[in-house]
Design an enzyme around this catalytic site. Structure first.
Site, mmCIF file in Angstrom:
data_model
loop_
_atom_site.group_PDB
_atom_site.id
_atom_site.type_symbol
_atom_site.label_atom_id
_atom_site.label_comp_id
_atom_site.label_asym_id
_atom_site.label_seq_id
_atom_site.Cartn_x
_atom_site.Cartn_y
_atom_site.Cartn_z
ATOM 1 N N ASP A 97 0.851 -1.174 0.000
ATOM 2 C CA ASP A 97 0.000 0.000 0.000
ATOM 3 C C ASP A 97 0.895 1.234 0.000
ATOM 4 O O ASP A 97 1.790 1.347 0.836
ATOM 5 C CB ASP A 97 -0.893 0.003 1.247
ATOM 6 C CG ASP A 97 -2.323 0.355 0.925
ATOM 7 O OD1 ASP A 97 -2.525 1.390 0.287
ATOM 8 O OD2 ASP A 97 -3.238 -0.396 1.308
ATOM 9 N N ASP A 185 -2.990 4.620 -2.504
ATOM 10 C CA ASP A 185 -4.108 5.146 -1.734
ATOM 11 C C ASP A 185 -4.532 6.522 -2.251
ATOM 12 O O ASP A 185 -3.690 7.407 -2.442
ATOM 13 C CB ASP A 185 -3.679 5.239 -0.263
ATOM 14 C CG ASP A 185 -4.807 5.596 0.662
ATOM 15 O OD1 ASP A 185 -5.764 4.812 0.761
ATOM 16 O OD2 ASP A 185 -4.732 6.663 1.302
ATOM 17 N N GLU A 236 -6.175 3.799 -6.282
ATOM 18 C CA GLU A 236 -7.494 4.010 -5.674
ATOM 19 C C GLU A 236 -7.921 5.427 -6.049
ATOM 20 O O GLU A 236 -7.245 6.395 -5.705
ATOM 21 C CB GLU A 236 -7.423 3.866 -4.153
ATOM 22 C CG GLU A 236 -8.782 4.058 -3.499
ATOM 23 C CD GLU A 236 -8.714 4.315 -1.998
ATOM 24 O OE1 GLU A 236 -9.669 3.958 -1.320
ATOM 25 O OE2 GLU A 236 -7.709 4.888 -1.521
ATOM 26 N N HIS A 309 -10.953 -3.263 2.688
ATOM 27 C CA HIS A 309 -10.923 -2.846 4.091
ATOM 28 C C HIS A 309 -11.834 -1.657 4.375
ATOM 29 O O HIS A 309 -12.092 -1.347 5.545
ATOM 30 C CB HIS A 309 -9.480 -2.497 4.493
ATOM 31 C CG HIS A 309 -8.935 -1.330 3.725
ATOM 32 N ND1 HIS A 309 -8.628 -1.415 2.378
ATOM 33 C CD2 HIS A 309 -8.659 -0.052 4.096
ATOM 34 C CE1 HIS A 309 -8.189 -0.234 1.967
ATOM 35 N NE2 HIS A 309 -8.194 0.612 2.980
ATOM 36 N N ASP A 310 -12.313 -0.978 3.342
ATOM 37 C CA ASP A 310 -13.192 0.183 3.516
ATOM 38 C C ASP A 310 -14.655 -0.127 3.216
ATOM 39 O O ASP A 310 -15.506 0.751 3.371
ATOM 40 C CB ASP A 310 -12.757 1.328 2.581
ATOM 41 C CG ASP A 310 -11.516 2.047 3.081
ATOM 42 O OD1 ASP A 310 -11.240 1.996 4.296
ATOM 43 O OD2 ASP A 310 -10.813 2.653 2.249
#
Length: 531
Positions: A97, A185, A236, A309-310
């Site tokens: 990440d 991210d 993302e 994860h979100d």
């Protein structure tokens, strides 16, 4: 370079919740190493590892204090190097990440190189994604700094060439260590309108999503770093449209391999606000995914996902997590995995893990959820109404510990877990993974087919039964081959003409009828025809 990532399946590990090796209640790198055989057997190619960098942990590791050190909770750099070695020995790859829109306010840059951040004498009206103003006053500088997320996550100033140089140097350091790619991210937020105008009702997204210099920055990053390694990159990108995606992922553009779109994740909200709930209308989902499949075909590349994860657990969100949990988990998997793109599997998805319903807000750990609860409470919204939104959309739905067994705490830890395990761990866990009809074996088959059937990665996409509100059906075609995929998103039976071809994948033991295609509740059936 071989575009190996087009045939790959990616598995996201959220380390805090995956496996605890030392009994402190927090998942760690050695815990991941313990479970590599499990992941290798599943057939995945790449692990996407959520942040393990040194962090004060205000936003579960997405607030980075030191990019080149491992967070104590997760282990040491030696543990990380062992993880890479163990993965590569198994023929698996590691995607890190990369969080470079912001750092922690405890990063040394914030003190030693304040020009790496965004400062204003007067704030505009932008709101943070985590509630409240996106600006925080700094007593030392007597100025406001921008934080689109937590006030402990100041945004980096990408207009500063020295800052960019420092970021690229850090990226090369990890790639030289053997990392095989980056999940970036909120990468399309790094370019802000330099005038910082007020946004309508405090929404500044039009001025920082896909901003004025975003393509310049990504092309520079590609030129300076990414193009020099055989790696995979996914950005993302909230608010990115199909048109944006073609620009970001077009091969000749030299930016990133693929992006995460959010459009299909907003279809069950009534307004622009995540917590404003409405039931999913299946035709909305069908039209959206069809649009992305066809628009990017031969022009860019899709990433395929239901969970991360979100996001809440898809079997609770778009399936039936009670009487048809196994059937709907498999149906949702087939629906996604036969499309064109790189599929992402989030830990626990392959065993059908579900959302959780904690009684009180105190049991929730997520900063976004807690801030929203406080804000809505002040507005007079009743506790029960707020909790209902959290049960459906809260990020902690994805963050409860991985359910390995029916032992205490689901076999995740011998200690007290950092967040409670979903109470259904005694029923939903990995102990049935070797059974022929398990969800795990179904995922394993889908992943295997992608490696051997070029039609899945290359074929044209055609939506069938466009206006049907219960069934999602489509074909994939290439030269003399055809796949026909039927997915029932309801607990009703539905009858269609029998498609041509042989039975390839099925989530019931056998078809109900050989004359007509009779879809039972949450049934999926896939046919393959070679002409």
């Amino acid at each position: 370079m071989d575009e190996w990532w087009k045939r790959s399946a990616v598995y996201q590990v959220y380390p805090r919740s995956f496996k605890d090796s030392n009994g402190d209640g927090i998942g760690d790198i050695q815990g991941i190493i313990q479970k590599l055989d499990y992941l290798q057997e599943l057939g995945i190619d790449v692990i996407w590892l959520s942040p393990v960098y040194d962090s004060p942990n205000d936003d579960n590791g997405y607030d980075i204090r030191n990019y080149q050190r491992i967070m104590d909770d997760f282990g040491t750099m030696e543990d990380f190097e062992e993880l890479i070695e163990q993965l590569h020995n198994r023929g698996l790859k590691l995607m890190m990440d990369l969080v470079i829109n912001h750092t922690s306010d405890e990063h040394k840059w914030f003190t030693t190189s304040p020009e790496y951040y965004i400062w204003r004498d007067e704030p505009n009206n932008w709101r943070s994604f985590f509630s409240g103003s996106a600006w925080e006053f700094d007593e030392l500088r007597e100025q406001y700094f921008l934080h689109l997320f937590s006030k402990k996550q100041p945004d980096l100033n990408w207009q500063n060439p020295e800052m960019r140089k420092a970021v690229y140097e850090m990226m090369r350091w990890w790639l030289d260590k053997g990392v095989d790619g980056f999940r970036m991210d909120v990468i399309n937020l790094i370019s802000k309108d330099p005038e910082f105008p007020d946004g309508p009702d405090g929404d500044g997204s039009v001025y920082f999503m896909n901003g004025p210099k975003i393509h310049d920055y990504l092309q520079e990053m590609n030129s300076e770093v990414l193009s020099k390694y055989d790696i995979v990159t996914v950005g993302e990108m909230p608010g990115a449209t199909v048109t944006d995606a073609i620009q970001y992922t077009g091969k000749e553009r030299r930016e990133v391999n693929m992006i995460f779109t959010f459009e299909h994740m907003g279809l069950d909200q009534a307004s622009g606000e995540k917590w404003d709930l409405k039931p999913l209308q299946l035709t909305d989902l069908k039209y959206n995914l069809e649009h992305w499949q066809n628009a990017l075909h031969n022009k860019g590349w899709n990433s395929l996902y239901w969970n991360n994860h979100d996001q809440p657990r898809v079997v609770s969100r778009f399936g039936n997590d009670m009487e048809y949990r196994v059937e709907s988990a498999k149906m949702l998997a087939a629906c996604l995995h036969f499309m064109q793109g790189t599929p992402y599997i989030y830990q626990g998805e392959e065993i059908g893990m579900t959302n959780v319903r904690f009684e009180g807000i105190d049991e929730y750990q997520d900063i976004e959820t807690r801030n929203m609860y406080a804000e809505k409470s002040l507005q007079g919204v009743p506790h029960e109404k707020i909790m209902e939104s959290i049960y459906v959309k809260g990020r902690d739905n994805a963050r409860t510990p991985m359910q390995w067994s029916s032992e205490a705490n689901g076999g995740f830890t011998t200690g007290t877990p950092w967040i409670a395990v979903n109470p259904n761990y005694s029923v939903i866990n990995t102990t049935d993974k070797d059974e022929d009809n398990s969800i795990y074996q179904f995922y394993k088959k889908l992943i295997g087919l992608r490696k051997t059937m070029a039609i899945i990665t290359q074929g044209d996409f055609t939506l069938l039964h466009r206006e049907d509100e219960k069934v999602f059906a489509y074909t994939r075609e290439i030269r003399d081959e055809k796949l026909t995929v039927y997915c029932n998103f309801s607990s009703d039976n539905h009858t269609f003409e029998m498609p041509e071809g042989e039975l390839l994948v099925h989530n019931y033991e056998s078809p109900k009828n050989t004359e007509k295609l009779v879809l039972r509740p949450y049934e999926t059936i896939v046919f393959y025809k070679k002409f």
